[in-house]
Write a protein that holds these residues in place. Structure first.
Motif, PDB file in Angstrom:
ATOM      1  N   HIS A   9      11.558  -4.953  -9.941  1.00 20.95           N
ATOM      2  CA  HIS A   9      11.685  -4.074  -8.778  1.00 20.95           C
ATOM      3  C   HIS A   9      10.559  -3.052  -8.620  1.00 20.95           C
ATOM      4  O   HIS A   9      10.564  -2.305  -7.643  1.00 20.95           O
ATOM      5  CB  HIS A   9      13.017  -3.323  -8.841  1.00 20.95           C
ATOM      6  N   TRP A  10       9.632  -2.999  -9.550  1.00 21.15           N
ATOM      7  CA  TRP A  10       8.558  -2.002  -9.480  1.00 21.15           C
ATOM      8  C   TRP A  10       7.199  -2.663  -9.685  1.00 21.15           C
ATOM      9  O   TRP A  10       7.054  -3.550 -10.525  1.00 21.15           O
ATOM     10  CB  TRP A  10       8.759  -0.926 -10.550  1.00 21.15           C
ATOM     11  N   ASN A  11       6.221  -2.193  -8.925  1.00 22.48           N
ATOM     12  CA  ASN A  11       4.828  -2.599  -9.086  1.00 22.48           C
ATOM     13  C   ASN A  11       4.011  -1.398  -9.530  1.00 22.48           C
ATOM     14  O   ASN A  11       4.242  -0.279  -9.056  1.00 22.48           O
ATOM     15  CB  ASN A  11       4.227  -3.104  -7.763  1.00 22.48           C
ATOM     16  N   SER A  12       3.054  -1.627 -10.400  1.00 17.84           N
ATOM     17  CA  SER A  12       2.045  -0.624 -10.729  1.00 17.84           C
ATOM     18  C   SER A  12       0.750  -1.074 -10.077  1.00 17.84           C
ATOM     19  O   SER A  12       0.358  -2.237 -10.198  1.00 17.84           O
ATOM     20  CB  SER A  12       1.869  -0.489 -12.241  1.00 17.84           C
ATOM     21  N   ILE A  13       0.124  -0.155  -9.353  1.00 12.50           N
ATOM     22  CA  ILE A  13      -1.084  -0.479  -8.592  1.00 12.50           C
ATOM     23  C   ILE A  13      -2.238   0.357  -9.115  1.00 12.50           C
ATOM     24  O   ILE A  13      -2.170   1.595  -9.115  1.00 12.50           O
ATOM     25  CB  ILE A  13      -0.876  -0.207  -7.081  1.00 12.50           C
ATOM     26  N   ALA A  14      -3.287  -0.310  -9.584  1.00  9.59           N
ATOM     27  CA  ALA A  14      -4.472   0.391 -10.065  1.00  9.59           C
ATOM     28  C   ALA A  14      -5.159   1.059  -8.881  1.00  9.59           C
ATOM     29  O   ALA A  14      -5.372   0.433  -7.843  1.00  9.59           O
ATOM     30  CB  ALA A  14      -5.427  -0.581 -10.755  1.00  9.59           C
ATOM     31  N   LEU A  15      -5.491   2.338  -9.048  1.00  8.29           N
ATOM     32  CA  LEU A  15      -6.209   3.071  -8.003  1.00  8.29           C
ATOM     33  C   LEU A  15      -7.707   2.890  -8.248  1.00  8.29           C
ATOM     34  O   LEU A  15      -8.428   3.825  -8.580  1.00  8.29           O
ATOM     35  CB  LEU A  15      -5.797   4.552  -8.018  1.00  8.29           C
ATOM     36  N   SER A  30      -6.891  -0.269   0.251  1.00  8.24           N
ATOM     37  CA  SER A  30      -7.166   0.890   1.108  1.00  8.24           C
ATOM     38  C   SER A  30      -6.039   1.907   1.006  1.00  8.24           C
ATOM     39  O   SER A  30      -4.913   1.585   0.609  1.00  8.24           O
ATOM     40  CB  SER A  30      -7.330   0.451   2.564  1.00  8.24           C
ATOM     41  N   LEU A  31      -6.327   3.125   1.405  1.00 13.97           N
ATOM     42  CA  LEU A  31      -5.318   4.166   1.433  1.00 13.97           C
ATOM     43  C   LEU A  31      -4.161   3.754   2.346  1.00 13.97           C
ATOM     44  O   LEU A  31      -2.997   3.979   2.024  1.00 13.97           O
ATOM     45  CB  LEU A  31      -5.928   5.495   1.897  1.00 13.97           C
ATOM     46  N   GLU A  32      -4.481   3.106   3.461  1.00 15.28           N
ATOM     47  CA  GLU A  32      -3.448   2.666   4.399  1.00 15.28           C
ATOM     48  C   GLU A  32      -2.514   1.638   3.761  1.00 15.28           C
ATOM     49  O   GLU A  32      -1.300   1.673   3.966  1.00 15.28           O
ATOM     50  CB  GLU A  32      -4.077   2.093   5.674  1.00 15.28           C
ATOM     51  N   GLU A  33      -3.075   0.717   2.972  1.00 14.73           N
ATOM     52  CA  GLU A  33      -2.242  -0.275   2.280  1.00 14.73           C
ATOM     53  C   GLU A  33      -1.337   0.405   1.257  1.00 14.73           C
ATOM     54  O   GLU A  33      -0.151   0.083   1.154  1.00 14.73           O
ATOM     55  CB  GLU A  33      -3.125  -1.320   1.585  1.00 14.73           C
ATOM     56  N   LEU A  34      -1.888   1.353   0.531  1.00 12.29           N
ATOM     57  CA  LEU A  34      -1.107   2.079  -0.465  1.00 12.29           C
ATOM     58  C   LEU A  34      -0.012   2.904   0.203  1.00 12.29           C
ATOM     59  O   LEU A  34       1.123   2.953  -0.290  1.00 12.29           O
ATOM     60  CB  LEU A  34      -2.021   2.982  -1.302  1.00 12.29           C
ATOM     61  N   GLN A  35      -0.323   3.527   1.327  1.00 13.60           N
ATOM     62  CA  GLN A  35       0.681   4.307   2.046  1.00 13.60           C
ATOM     63  C   GLN A  35       1.801   3.411   2.570  1.00 13.60           C
ATOM     64  O   GLN A  35       2.977   3.791   2.518  1.00 13.60           O
ATOM     65  CB  GLN A  35       0.036   5.087   3.195  1.00 13.60           C
ATOM     66  N   GLN A  69      -4.393  12.050  -2.464  1.00 11.38           N
ATOM     67  CA  GLN A  69      -4.016  11.699  -1.097  1.00 11.38           C
ATOM     68  C   GLN A  69      -2.614  11.097  -1.056  1.00 11.38           C
ATOM     69  O   GLN A  69      -1.830  11.409  -0.154  1.00 11.38           O
ATOM     70  CB  GLN A  69      -5.037  10.732  -0.499  1.00 11.38           C
ATOM     71  N   LEU A  70      -2.288  10.261  -2.033  1.00  6.25           N
ATOM     72  CA  LEU A  70      -0.954   9.658  -2.089  1.00  6.25           C
ATOM     73  C   LEU A  70       0.105  10.713  -2.404  1.00  6.25           C
ATOM     74  O   LEU A  70       1.204  10.672  -1.855  1.00  6.25           O
ATOM     75  CB  LEU A  70      -0.911   8.545  -3.128  1.00  6.25           C
ATOM     76  N   GLU A  71      -0.243  11.650  -3.271  1.00  7.48           N
ATOM     77  CA  GLU A  71       0.694  12.730  -3.587  1.00  7.48           C
ATOM     78  C   GLU A  71       1.023  13.520  -2.319  1.00  7.48           C
ATOM     79  O   GLU A  71       2.200  13.739  -2.001  1.00  7.48           O
ATOM     80  CB  GLU A  71       0.094  13.649  -4.640  1.00  7.48           C
ATOM     81  N   LYS A  72      -0.002  13.921  -1.593  1.00  8.42           N
ATOM     82  CA  LYS A  72       0.211  14.671  -0.344  1.00  8.42           C
ATOM     83  C   LYS A  72       1.031  13.857   0.647  1.00  8.42           C
ATOM     84  O   LYS A  72       1.937  14.366   1.294  1.00  8.42           O
ATOM     85  CB  LYS A  72      -1.125  15.059   0.289  1.00  8.42           C
ATOM     86  N   TYR A  73       0.689  12.580   0.785  1.00 11.28           N
ATOM     87  CA  TYR A  73       1.404  11.709   1.718  1.00 11.28           C
ATOM     88  C   TYR A  73       2.871  11.577   1.315  1.00 11.28           C
ATOM     89  O   TYR A  73       3.776  11.684   2.151  1.00 11.28           O
ATOM     90  CB  TYR A  73       0.734  10.334   1.776  1.00 11.28           C
ATOM     91  N   GLY A  74       3.120  11.338   0.040  1.00  8.17           N
ATOM     92  CA  GLY A  74       4.486  11.175  -0.439  1.00  8.17           C
ATOM     93  C   GLY A  74       5.338  12.410  -0.204  1.00  8.17           C
ATOM     94  O   GLY A  74       6.528  12.307   0.110  1.00  8.17           O
TER      95      GLY A  74
END
Length: 115
Positions: free
Chosen positions: A73-79, A84-89, A5-10
């Protein structure tokens, strides 16, 4: 599932494209010549304002300093489903904007013209 979903959104972002500079994984999303997201099945790494990055790390166990990236300057976020998807987006939007603003004027104009 969130990774797809994140790939498609990006890829809906202006000028966004896929790259695999490190082999078959991770997937890197770029705009112009710069990376704004690094995706694996387990995590996503996103650029972030340093003050916001620190705050997010304090608020969410799933957010850690960027793995193999500039930790300021970068965060790694565990999926792991804790965000939520909205927070990640929203975090991806922030990353894209930071990277887009750092492109050369010529790159920004080329992307803007292609919209």
């Amino acid at each position: 599932m969130q990774q797809q979903q994140l790939e498609k959104y990006g890829l809906t972002k202006p000028g966004a494209w896929e790259d695999y500079p490190f082999g078959p994984e991770p997937l890197v999303l770029k705009t112009g010549s710069k990376m704004f997201a690094l995706l694996t099945e387990e995590s996503v790494s996103l650029k972030c304002d340093p003050v916001i990055a620190e705050s997010l790390r304090e608020q969410h166990k799933a957010i850690t300093p960027g793995y193999h990236l500039n930790k300021k300057h970068w965060n790694s976020i565990a999926l792991d489903g804790s965000l939520s998807l909205e927070e990640l987006q929203a975090m991806m939007d922030h990353s894209y904007e930071l990277v887009f603003r750092s492109l050369t004027k010529a790159e920004r104009e080329k992307i803007s013209e292609a919209k």
